[in-house]
Design an enzyme around this catalytic site. Sequence first.
Site, PDB file in Angstrom:
ATOM      1  N   HIS A 147       0.828  -1.220   0.000  1.00 25.72           N
ATOM      2  CA  HIS A 147       0.000   0.000   0.000  1.00 25.72           C
ATOM      3  C   HIS A 147       0.863   1.271   0.000  1.00 25.72           C
ATOM      4  O   HIS A 147       0.503   2.276   0.603  1.00 25.72           O
ATOM      5  CB  HIS A 147      -0.947   0.030   1.211  1.00 25.72           C
ATOM      6  CG  HIS A 147      -1.946  -1.091   1.224  1.00 25.72           C
ATOM      7  ND1 HIS A 147      -3.219  -0.957   0.750  1.00 25.72           N
ATOM      8  CD2 HIS A 147      -1.850  -2.368   1.668  1.00 25.72           C
ATOM      9  CE1 HIS A 147      -3.877  -2.112   0.908  1.00 25.72           C
ATOM     10  NE2 HIS A 147      -3.067  -2.973   1.453  1.00 25.72           N
ATOM     11  N   ASN A 157     -10.302  -2.798   2.524  1.00 27.14           N
ATOM     12  CA  ASN A 157     -10.001  -2.771   1.088  1.00 27.14           C
ATOM     13  C   ASN A 157     -11.280  -2.512   0.307  1.00 27.14           C
ATOM     14  O   ASN A 157     -12.368  -2.491   0.885  1.00 27.14           O
ATOM     15  CB  ASN A 157      -9.426  -4.118   0.650  1.00 27.14           C
ATOM     16  CG  ASN A 157      -7.943  -4.262   0.981  1.00 27.14           C
ATOM     17  OD1 ASN A 157      -7.232  -3.267   1.168  1.00 27.14           O
ATOM     18  ND2 ASN A 157      -7.485  -5.494   1.060  1.00 27.14           N
ATOM     19  N   TYR A 187       0.948  -4.096  12.106  1.00 26.32           N
ATOM     20  CA  TYR A 187       0.900  -2.673  11.744  1.00 26.32           C
ATOM     21  C   TYR A 187       1.741  -1.801  12.662  1.00 26.32           C
ATOM     22  O   TYR A 187       2.517  -0.959  12.207  1.00 26.32           O
ATOM     23  CB  TYR A 187      -0.552  -2.186  11.676  1.00 26.32           C
ATOM     24  CG  TYR A 187      -1.289  -2.755  10.482  1.00 26.32           C
ATOM     25  CD1 TYR A 187      -1.561  -4.122  10.402  1.00 26.32           C
ATOM     26  CD2 TYR A 187      -1.678  -1.960   9.413  1.00 26.32           C
ATOM     27  CE1 TYR A 187      -2.210  -4.665   9.302  1.00 26.32           C
ATOM     28  CE2 TYR A 187      -2.332  -2.492   8.313  1.00 26.32           C
ATOM     29  CZ  TYR A 187      -2.594  -3.850   8.270  1.00 26.32           C
ATOM     30  OH  TYR A 187      -3.219  -4.388   7.182  1.00 26.32           O
TER      31      TYR A 187
HETATM   32 FE1  HDD Z   1      -2.517  -4.765   5.518  1.00 31.95          FE
HETATM   33  C1  HDD Z   1      -1.043  -1.745   5.148  1.00 31.95           C
HETATM   34  C2  HDD Z   1      -5.464  -3.479   4.309  1.00 31.95           C
HETATM   35  C3  HDD Z   1      -3.903  -7.915   5.527  1.00 31.95           C
HETATM   36  C4  HDD Z   1       0.223  -5.939   7.055  1.00 31.95           C
HETATM   37  N1  HDD Z   1      -3.123  -2.978   4.845  1.00 31.95           N
HETATM   38  C5  HDD Z   1      -2.383  -1.842   4.781  1.00 31.95           C
HETATM   39  C6  HDD Z   1      -3.152  -0.756   4.286  1.00 31.95           C
HETATM   40  C7  HDD Z   1      -4.408  -1.233   4.048  1.00 31.95           C
HETATM   41  C8  HDD Z   1      -4.389  -2.641   4.408  1.00 31.95           C
HETATM   42  C9  HDD Z   1      -5.585  -0.478   3.511  1.00 31.95           C
HETATM   43  C10 HDD Z   1      -2.658   0.663   4.039  1.00 31.95           C
HETATM   44  C11 HDD Z   1      -2.942   1.548   5.208  1.00 31.95           C
HETATM   45  C12 HDD Z   1      -2.497   2.955   4.892  1.00 31.95           C
HETATM   46  O1  HDD Z   1      -3.104   3.572   4.012  1.00 31.95           O
HETATM   47  O2  HDD Z   1      -1.518   3.388   5.489  1.00 31.95           O
HETATM   48  N2  HDD Z   1      -4.293  -5.548   4.944  1.00 31.95           N
HETATM   49  C13 HDD Z   1      -5.407  -4.836   4.583  1.00 31.95           C
HETATM   50  C14 HDD Z   1      -6.534  -5.727   4.519  1.00 31.95           C
HETATM   51  C15 HDD Z   1      -6.100  -6.965   4.842  1.00 31.95           C
HETATM   52  C16 HDD Z   1      -4.693  -6.855   5.135  1.00 31.95           C
HETATM   53  C17 HDD Z   1      -7.942  -5.299   4.157  1.00 31.95           C
HETATM   54  C18 HDD Z   1      -6.843  -8.255   4.949  1.00 31.95           C
HETATM   55  C19 HDD Z   1      -8.101  -8.323   5.207  1.00 31.95           C
HETATM   56  N3  HDD Z   1      -1.930  -6.588   6.138  1.00 31.95           N
HETATM   57  C20 HDD Z   1      -2.664  -7.749   6.099  1.00 31.95           C
HETATM   58  C21 HDD Z   1      -1.941  -8.806   6.785  1.00 31.95           C
HETATM   59  C22 HDD Z   1      -0.766  -8.249   7.238  1.00 31.95           C
HETATM   60  C23 HDD Z   1      -0.789  -6.869   6.813  1.00 31.95           C
HETATM   61  C24 HDD Z   1      -2.419 -10.227   6.960  1.00 31.95           C
HETATM   62  C25 HDD Z   1       0.364  -8.853   8.003  1.00 31.95           C
HETATM   63  C26 HDD Z   1       0.309  -9.913   8.734  1.00 31.95           C
HETATM   64  N4  HDD Z   1      -0.690  -4.004   5.934  1.00 31.95           N
HETATM   65  C27 HDD Z   1       0.263  -4.661   6.609  1.00 31.95           C
HETATM   66  C28 HDD Z   1       1.475  -3.814   6.916  1.00 31.95           C
HETATM   67  C29 HDD Z   1       1.041  -2.435   6.340  1.00 31.95           C
HETATM   68  C30 HDD Z   1      -0.313  -2.729   5.739  1.00 31.95           C
HETATM   69  C31 HDD Z   1       2.761  -4.367   6.442  1.00 31.95           C
HETATM   70  C32 HDD Z   1       2.000  -1.741   5.389  1.00 31.95           C
HETATM   71  C33 HDD Z   1       2.060  -0.312   5.834  1.00 31.95           C
HETATM   72  C34 HDD Z   1       1.315  -0.269   7.058  1.00 31.95           C
HETATM   73  O3  HDD Z   1       0.856  -1.510   7.374  1.00 31.95           O
HETATM   74  O4  HDD Z   1       1.121   0.704   7.745  1.00 31.95           O
HETATM   75  O5  HDD Z   1       1.718  -3.762   8.274  1.00 31.95           O
END
Ligand code: HDD
Length: 713
Positions: free
Chosen positions: A91, A164, A378
């Site tokens: 993202h 999402n 996160y």
């Molecule tokens: Fe995630 C970012 C949505 C599963 C780990 N995720 C991130 C963002 C969104 C989502 C919208 C961007 C937020 C922003 O604008 O800063 N992610 C989802 C959805 C998931 C999902 C809807 C499943 C239903 N994500 C998911 C899993 C993991 C992560 C299973 C880890 C185990 N996601 C992350 C992250 C991020 C992230 C690596 C990257 C940047 C951040 O968190 O702040 O931690």
Amino acid sequence: MMSKKPTSDKSQMAGTDTPDRANTNAKLDSLEKFRSDATGQALRTNQGVKIADNQNTLKAGPRGPSLLEDFIMREKITHFDHERIPERIVHARGTGAHGFFQAYENHSTLTKAGFLQDPGKKTPVFVRFSTVQGPRGSGDTVRDVRGFAVKFFTDEGNFDLVGNNMPVFFIQDAIKFPDFVHAVKPEPHNEIPTGGSAHDTFWDFVSLVPESAHMVIWAMSDRAIPKSLRSMQGFGVHTFRLINAEGKSRFVKFHWRPTAGTCSLVWDEAQKLAGKDTDYHRRDLWEAIEMGDYPEWELGVQIIEEENEHDFDFDILDPTKLIPEEIVPITPLGKMTLNRNPDNFFAETEQVAFCPGHIVPGIDFSNDPLLQGRLFSYTDTQISRLGGPNFHELPINRPVAPFHNGQRDAQHRTVIDKGRASYEPNSIDGGWPKETPPAAKDGGFESYPERIDANKIRQRSESFSDHFSQATLFFNSMSDHEKEHIIAAYSFELGKVEREFIRAREVNEILANIDLELAKRVAANLGLPAPTKGTVDARKVSFDHSPSLSQANLLPENIKTRKVAILAANGVDGAAIDAMKKALAAEGAHAKLLGPTSAPVKTADGKTLPVDASMEGMPSVIFDAVFVPGGAASVKALSGDGVALHYLLEAYKHLKAIALQGDAKQLQNLLKLEADDGLLQGKDVPALTKPFFAAIGQHRVWAREPKAKAIPA
Ligand code: HDD
């Protein structure tokens, strides 16, 4: 030596300032104000020293070497060298906006969450939309899932709904997230492709992991190329809990529904936009807010009583499953309006830190294993991305609920903590800050006391094992044109996969289990043998069609904020332009006048009309429809102008409404285009508006699609 007199305990208590401290705080407050407006201010170093020369490094003579002594140059360059922070691992490409949320009514029977109680209360929000795969600088219109993350700044603390634009996810357990992300990200040897999933590692993974089948078909559908961020639905994906003041818990799924309807680009348009306007979605959102076309979404929930948890053909804890709205309808809770663009992209959109673990009393988690893993990930990622555990102090992340606790120090601490007791219990600072027991109102957060009696094991629940029924449900629920787009998307993406065994595995072991016709069509496009049956036994499901999944049923009720290009050259019928502009404005739609160049055009009656841009400057792909006014000289000029002719052909190919007034009808003959519900001719503007606006309201002229395929891209 005389010992220093201890400061009185009282003077150190939080909230009781010594004169010195009050002075410092007042100075800091006025500094903050000072920093936010540079008008009339001197250029200074970060230490506050006024700068006399910002053009030249300090040197030994005008032609001599630079001197290390130049603290002004060194400070400036050092700061510049560290301007970038790590982009989000997923993202990374995103855009944000401020707004507010307002409940429709008091929802206290459902939840004690304060922001859902009072319909008169506006809760500030910050939203960040994103793509998943590409880096910060990648294109907006690539085929990808879109992030839809909302931070509610409630009086009881921040609530982040990090969802999402699709209601399900690729995997069921968070431990698979790094595998999935490594597979979808650009390939490691050459970092290609940027922003898309059409490559071997993605299809290798998803063809080996059948639990991804449902989400992948969403990603191959039109949902993955949204028309705008304003026209996307949003989903909390997981099942959550809402808990009321009596402690009653219900399971819920969160939904965002845009009032602008839900619609998408067509694939050729999405690809062209990725080059012609990389910032297409970002710009559209920004401009809509600047123009006062505030985007709105209704927040709703599907509610499942605890006792109905096991009533479905699937497990409500499985994030690869949705609950059809026809089985559990959505209960509307309130509306979100985005009405303010950020002042600074970095400070707000880049530094905002979401976390599904940010919740408030009245909301709780379910045991969805994907959600449980997210609760860890996160905060952890923000520590490296934002440089330490104090990211909650950044202005965009600060809760509006004032808080005190014993957390201290660490990198980038900006709060000047007062008092001596950074522990609890204490007797030095009067025992503050203290715990708040849970209560019906304003109580401390209390987890739902779910009873758990289980063995500690690593095991996927048997109830998570049906991977295909809902992918089939999704495909069945599509309109004919949406089905064609899905077939085309699988064919395109798999066509980019180098290894034939991966293509074949996806067709035979995934698609054939979703829908045999889908598998056969894709196989034919890839030159593979047609599968004759699936590899798993079809499950008997009680539900196989959900009309609410098709965007054909999610059209807006009006043409508000739709954009229409008006093509003109010298000699144009000025009155027709005025009439069409007025008619569009009355519907809340927007018109832009485009000429062969950026120079003004002359109307047939000799007036000079400034244009908004040249046709090349604002290509057809950024508009919803095209209007060509009459005027013999103008139409003659456009007939000989390749850019204008391409403009019309492209709009036709992308199934947009086109209205040709008066002499402009000649263009239809010249281009040999067949009239249809969206390709209209009329003597004057009043004769055209009704059918033209009706066609715009349908978003695209889908019936034209088979014919439009013959038009060169
Ligand atoms: Fe995630 C970012 C949505 C599963 C780990 N995720 C991130 C963002 C969104 C989502 C919208 C961007 C937020 C922003 O604008 O800063 N992610 C989802 C959805 C998931 C999902 C809807 C499943 C239903 N994500 C998911 C899993 C993991 C992560 C299973 C880890 C185990 N996601 C992350 C992250 C991020 C992230 C690596 C990257 C940047 C951040 O968190 O702040 O931690």
